[in-house]
Write an enzyme that holds these catalytic residues in place. Sequence first.
Site, mmCIF file in Angstrom:
data_model
loop_
_atom_site.group_PDB
_atom_site.id
_atom_site.type_symbol
_atom_site.label_atom_id
_atom_site.label_comp_id
_atom_site.label_asym_id
_atom_site.label_seq_id
_atom_site.Cartn_x
_atom_site.Cartn_y
_atom_site.Cartn_z
ATOM 1 N N LYS A 1 0.838 -1.210 0.000
ATOM 2 C CA LYS A 1 0.000 0.000 0.000
ATOM 3 C C LYS A 1 0.870 1.256 0.000
ATOM 4 O O LYS A 1 2.049 1.208 0.357
ATOM 5 C CB LYS A 1 -0.912 -0.019 1.220
ATOM 6 C CG LYS A 1 -0.188 -0.142 2.541
ATOM 7 C CD LYS A 1 -1.129 -0.558 3.671
ATOM 8 C CE LYS A 1 -0.372 -0.652 4.985
ATOM 9 N NZ LYS A 1 -1.203 -1.216 6.057
ATOM 10 N N TYR B 1 14.330 30.377 5.802
ATOM 11 C CA TYR B 1 13.129 31.049 6.302
ATOM 12 C C TYR B 1 13.252 31.348 7.795
ATOM 13 O O TYR B 1 13.672 30.506 8.569
ATOM 14 C CB TYR B 1 11.900 30.181 6.068
ATOM 15 C CG TYR B 1 11.481 30.152 4.604
ATOM 16 C CD1 TYR B 1 11.066 31.315 3.968
ATOM 17 C CD2 TYR B 1 11.508 28.967 3.886
ATOM 18 C CE1 TYR B 1 10.678 31.298 2.625
ATOM 19 C CE2 TYR B 1 11.121 28.926 2.560
ATOM 20 C CZ TYR B 1 10.706 30.115 1.937
ATOM 21 O OH TYR B 1 10.335 30.092 0.625
HETATM 22 C C1 LIG Z 1 -0.309 -2.069 6.709
HETATM 23 C C2 LIG Z 1 -0.777 -3.410 7.124
HETATM 24 C C3 LIG Z 1 0.127 -4.465 7.288
HETATM 25 C C4 LIG Z 1 1.624 -4.269 7.274
HETATM 26 O O1 LIG Z 1 2.013 -3.748 8.534
HETATM 27 P P1 LIG Z 1 3.513 -3.386 8.912
HETATM 28 O O2 LIG Z 1 3.442 -2.953 10.329
HETATM 29 O O3 LIG Z 1 3.950 -2.293 8.016
HETATM 30 O O4 LIG Z 1 4.344 -4.615 8.723
HETATM 31 C C5 LIG Z 1 -0.380 -5.713 7.530
HETATM 32 N N1 LIG Z 1 -1.729 -5.906 7.642
HETATM 33 C C6 LIG Z 1 -2.615 -4.910 7.522
HETATM 34 C C7 LIG Z 1 -4.064 -5.192 7.681
HETATM 35 C C8 LIG Z 1 -2.176 -3.631 7.277
HETATM 36 O O5 LIG Z 1 -3.061 -2.621 7.199
#
Ligand SMILES: *Cc1c(COP(=O)(O)O)cnc(C)c1O
Length: 349
Positions: free
Chosen positions: A42, A252
């Site tokens: 994702k 800045y």
């Molecule tokens: C994002 C996510 C993961 C991965 O989690 P990490 O902590 O980045 O390893 C796994 N399962 C679900 C349902 C997630 O939303």
Amino acid sequence: MSDTPAPPQPSHRLRIDTAALAANWRALDALSGGASAGAAIKAECYGLGIDACLPALRDAGARQFYVAHWSEVAAALRHVGPDQIAVLHGPMNSADVDYACATGVVPVINSLDQARRWSDGGGGVCHLMIDTGINRLGVAADQLSNSAISALDVNILMSHLASADEDSPMNVRQLTAFRECLTAVPHRLASLANSAGIGLGADYAFDCTRPGLALYGGVPRGDMAGTIQQVAHIEAAIIQTRRLNPGDAVGYNGEFTATKPMRVGTVSLGYADGFLRARGPGALVNCGDHKLPLLGKVSMDMVVADLSDAPTVGEGNWVQVPFNLPDAARQSTVSQYELLTVMGGRLRG
Ligand SMILES: *Cc1c(COP(=O)(O)O)cnc(C)c1O
């Protein structure tokens, strides 16, 4: 318009070490014991880029990939089959259901409403998220006997850990709650562990694990530090140098003021690239063996480095941004997840 030439080389770059990425997947897969590791991809593979990362994960052996949004599906489909892609947010309306049916991508069902919507729209194989205590998305344990759930063809029955990066009693509570759900819903595979959950040991692995952060070089638990390699390497060019006199201020709001004559260089990297203001004060960038302190506020496209102790460093030289995620998180107080996912699209190129 079609004659626009390819742009010249940019003055900053994100290099993805795909060998390290593949090694991290293999290490997490091995740590998962008999379970096989998938990959959370994702948010553009946590900011590092789908096209840069997904082929390496696939070629290393990952078979199951997780995105959050339907809008993330098309990019993933360039590299893997639709039945390998799970959409964590699930179908929120009939357009989502239609899209899933048209592409063959698999929704994660998170509620009785989503279960009904999926079945009414034609349904087919899906995954089912059970809430065991994180209270975000997921069906409650006492809803599992509902006919909307029995109607589903569940491939992966999953839940998500809230505090796997801590030694919290919550972990065992969620493990116990998840185990109790396994008999309530027919399914092919069970999955509980994210990256940190893999570090909790074999009890948490079930049939498949879902690492994200640790694939990309994050270290969610100290005991995983020796196992996980850095994946993202950021470099940027010094695009101008100048001399400061005592009293001259940098950037800045003039937050840094020179107290002695000094030489500084302007680096082509800013918060629009994900190099947040929190990464500036007190931080260093490297140029070969030189360590260059950053001065003043990080701007959108630039940050200024002190070249006083690096007389040979100048315009056109490239600096390396230290990006060991646990160290960068400590320095900036920004979480490792956020440091990765704020990586700017401009830097990915
Ligand atoms: C994002 C996510 C993961 C991965 O989690 P990490 O902590 O980045 O390893 C796994 N399962 C679900 C349902 C997630 O939303």
